[in-house]
Structures are given as structure tokens and as C-alpha cells.
Design an enzyme around this catalytic site. Structure first.
Site, PDB file in Angstrom:
ATOM      1  N   ASP A  86       0.808  -1.225   0.000  1.00  0.00           N
ATOM      2  CA  ASP A  86       0.000   0.000   0.000  1.00  0.00           C
ATOM      3  C   ASP A  86       0.840   1.273   0.000  1.00  0.00           C
ATOM      4  OD1 ASP A  86      -2.579  -0.966  -0.197  1.00  0.00           O
ATOM      5  OD2 ASP A  86      -2.903  -1.103   1.969  1.00  0.00           O
ATOM      6  N   ARG A 111       0.465  -1.535   7.534  1.00  0.00           N
ATOM      7  CA  ARG A 111       0.985  -0.337   6.881  1.00  0.00           C
ATOM      8  C   ARG A 111       1.937   0.470   7.772  1.00  0.00           C
ATOM      9  NH1 ARG A 111      -2.863   3.259   3.278  1.00  0.00           N
ATOM     10  NH2 ARG A 111      -0.774   3.808   2.592  1.00  0.00           N
ATOM     11  N   ARG A 157     -10.248   5.853  10.325  1.00  0.00           N
ATOM     12  CA  ARG A 157      -8.796   5.734  10.385  1.00  0.00           C
ATOM     13  C   ARG A 157      -8.195   6.741  11.380  1.00  0.00           C
ATOM     14  NH1 ARG A 157      -6.608   2.951   5.918  1.00  0.00           N
ATOM     15  NH2 ARG A 157      -8.071   1.311   5.349  1.00  0.00           N
ATOM     16  N   HIS A 186     -11.842   7.272   4.292  1.00  0.00           N
ATOM     17  CA  HIS A 186     -10.923   8.411   4.399  1.00  0.00           C
ATOM     18  C   HIS A 186     -11.656   9.651   3.888  1.00  0.00           C
ATOM     19  CE1 HIS A 186      -6.687   6.275   4.124  1.00  0.00           C
ATOM     20  NE2 HIS A 186      -6.921   6.682   5.360  1.00  0.00           N
ATOM     21  N   CYS A 284      -5.086   9.396  -3.661  1.00  0.00           N
ATOM     22  CA  CYS A 284      -4.382   8.532  -2.700  1.00  0.00           C
ATOM     23  C   CYS A 284      -2.924   8.336  -3.104  1.00  0.00           C
ATOM     24  CB  CYS A 284      -5.035   7.158  -2.633  1.00  0.00           C
ATOM     25  SG  CYS A 284      -6.739   7.167  -2.112  1.00  0.00           S
TER      26      CYS A 284
END
Ligand code: ARG
Length: 291
Positions: A86, A111, A157, A186, A284
Site C-alpha cells: 500500500d 501499513r 482511520r 478516508h 491517494c
């Protein structure tokens, strides 16, 4: 119709009165999806049982990078790291305003190692003020700079404590917004800036991704916003990148493209189908380096 002096002016509703938009040159940080795959699921878009193509992801990412370069923007590239599939989503690793950097702290353990790679990139690139957050903070995934305010998402998140931390570290006023739909986990898949340069910033957003209170806040702050519909949202159309004129967005977001074109912006389509399998789009993959 033409009015004489002193008479009220009647505007023909069909006449587009969109202002002329002026782009500003940007600097972005991107990470090639060299090791891209979907091997865990930390959002509803990710299904590790579905096949992914790393080479197609690289092709789509390269086209995105070249799109920015063609528009005259500077793209810096960070080395990808094996085992961090990611890492291509560089927006999640830093919030940079006026040359100050607030790094990231990921919610998912898969992550977490990304944060330090980016911290070292910032130091290597000469940034003097690099602060790592103590609260869970997925950076531009959940933080959007309007030019005067830092919009800050929470709910899935980024921890609400990261909002006040961002305000202290970056010295900018923060407005917290509550996300309520797990597909739009997000802030940057629910809202983006069309114009962050003028005194009255222009945003586009998908209201249903926000709690009723946060929808009211957005309405109050941005009465003039472009409102996205379900179709725009489910192709991750809100995960777009604007330079004040050109709006780089997923090719499927046709309704949204029409709305932004009406406001004088120029949609620039990219295909991000492979990256969407991980829940990501153009934004992103793009961290903006401001100052
Ligand atoms: N698979 C990544 C994750 O779930 C996608 C991140 C997308 N980035 C973004 N800025 N929304 O963390």
C-alpha cells in the site's frame, strides 16, 4: 436579455457564467506500485481472493504521473519497499503545509512501517520541521487543506486526537468532520478541493459520507460546493486532484466531471481501475508538498 441603465439585469439561466480558472504549479510526492497487490483487507474495497495485476497498476500509475508532468507539475518519487503493497498511496504518509511536515501513524499494522520510510524521505529532501504524530493519523487521507483551514476526517482511520495534534504542529485551524460510510473510510474519498488558492475556496463532496452534523458544517463553510452523487462516489470520483484548473479524476466519474466543467474546470481523466481494488484513486497516490 440586455437591460438598459438602471434596470435589473436578467440572467439567462442557460448561459454558463463559469469563471476562468487559473492553475498553479504543484509539487507532488508519489511512490511507484512496484510491489502492489491486495493481500490483506483493511477497507471494504479490498478482497485478497480477487486477482490483481502489478504490471497494470504500474502502467496506470505511470500514466497518472505523466499526466501531472504534462500539466507542468513537479513529481518527486520515493523508493517503494518490498512487503509494503500500500506504499503507493503516498497521500497517507504526510501532511505538508508551508514546509512543515506532520508525518503519519497508521491504524493497520500492515501499513505501519510506511511512516518511517516517508519520514526519512522528508529529512533527505531537506525538510527542517518533521514531526511524527502520537495519535493515529493517516495524513492527507484524512486531512484536506483548503488554503486557510485544515479539514480533518475521522470515524474509520485517523483518531480525533490527531486533529488537535495537527492544529498544534502545523499551526493551522482544524475543522473535524465525521465520516459514517465504511466505503468512504478516508476524507479524501469523500471530498476534494477544486480551488485552494482563492479567498473563497471551492470544494466538491459527497454529503452521504458524512454525519448530519458534519454535513451541516460543510454546508455552512461551503454553500457553493459541487455536490457529488452516488455514481461519483462509488468509482472513487472524489479522490481527485485539482491544480485550480485541471481536475485529474477517475474516468468513470462522468457526472462529477460535468459538474466541475460547469464551474469552469477542466476534467482530465485517468484509469485507476487496478488501484481501486485496494480502495485508492489518483489522490491517494499523490501527496502534495506545499512550500
Ligand atoms: N489500501 C489502502 C488502505 O486501505 C488504500 C489507501 C487509500 N488512500 C487514501 N488516501 N484514501 O489503507
Amino acid at each position: 436579455s440586455i437591460s438598459g441603465p438602471g434596470e435589473p439585469i436578467t440572467l439567462d439561466i442557460a448561459t454558463p457564467l463559469a469563471p476562468t480558472r487559473m492553475p498553479t504549479t504543484r509539487r507532488y510526492l508519489m511512490c511507484p506500485p512496484t510491489y502492489f497487490t491486495v493481500e490483506y483487507a483493511i477497507n471494504p474495497w479490498m478482497d485478497p481472493t480477487q486477482p490483481t495485476s502489478t504490471s497494470l497498476a504500474v502502467e496506470q500509475w505511470t500514466a497518472l504521473k505523466e499526466t501531472y508532468e504534462r500539466l507542468g507539475h513537479q513529481v518527486d518519487v520515493i523508493e517503494p519497499v518490498v512487503g509494503l503493497p500500500d506504499m503507493v498511496f503516498s497521500a497517507n504518509s504526510g501532511t505538508v503545509i508551508d514546509g512543515r511536515v506532520l508525518g503519519s501513524r497508521f491504524r493497520a499494522s500492515q501499513r505501519s512501517a510506511e511512516a518511517d520510510h516517508f519520514r526519512r524521505w522528508f529529512l533527505g529532501a531537506g525538510y527542517k520541521s518533521v514531526v511524527m504524530p502520537t495519535a493515529v493519523n493517516e495524513a492527507e487521507g484524512d486531512f484536506t487543506w483548503t488554503g486557510s483551514l485544515l479539514l480533518a476526517g475521522t470515524g474509520f482511520r485517523t483518531d480525533p486526537h490527531a486533529h488537535s495534534e495537527a492544529q498544534e504542529v502545523l499551526g493551522v485551524p482544524v475543522v473535524s468532520l465525521q465520516l459514517v460510510d465504511p466505503r468512504f473510510y478516508h476524507l479524501d474519498v469523500a471530498l476534494f478541493m477544486l480551488d485552494d488558492q482563492s479567498p473563497s475556496p471551492l470544494v466538491a463532496y459527497y454529503p452521504e459520507a458524512f454525519s448530519p452534523g458534519s454535513q451541516a458544517v460543510l454546508k455552512r463553510l461551503f454553500p457553493d460546493a459541487v455536490i457529488a452523487n452516488d455514481d461519483d462516489a462509488v468509482c472513487l470520483g472524489l479522490n481527485a486532484v485539482s491544480d485550480g484548473k485541471h481536475v485529474v479524476m477517475p474516468v468513470e466519474a462522468t457526472h462529477l466531471a460535468e459538474q466541475v466543467a460547469r464551474r469552469g474546470f477542466e476534467p482530465v481523466f485517468v484509469d485507476i481501475s487496478e488501484l481501486r481494488k485496494s480502495g485508492g484513486g489518483p489522490k491517494c497516490c499523490t501527496m502534495e508538498l506545499r512550500g
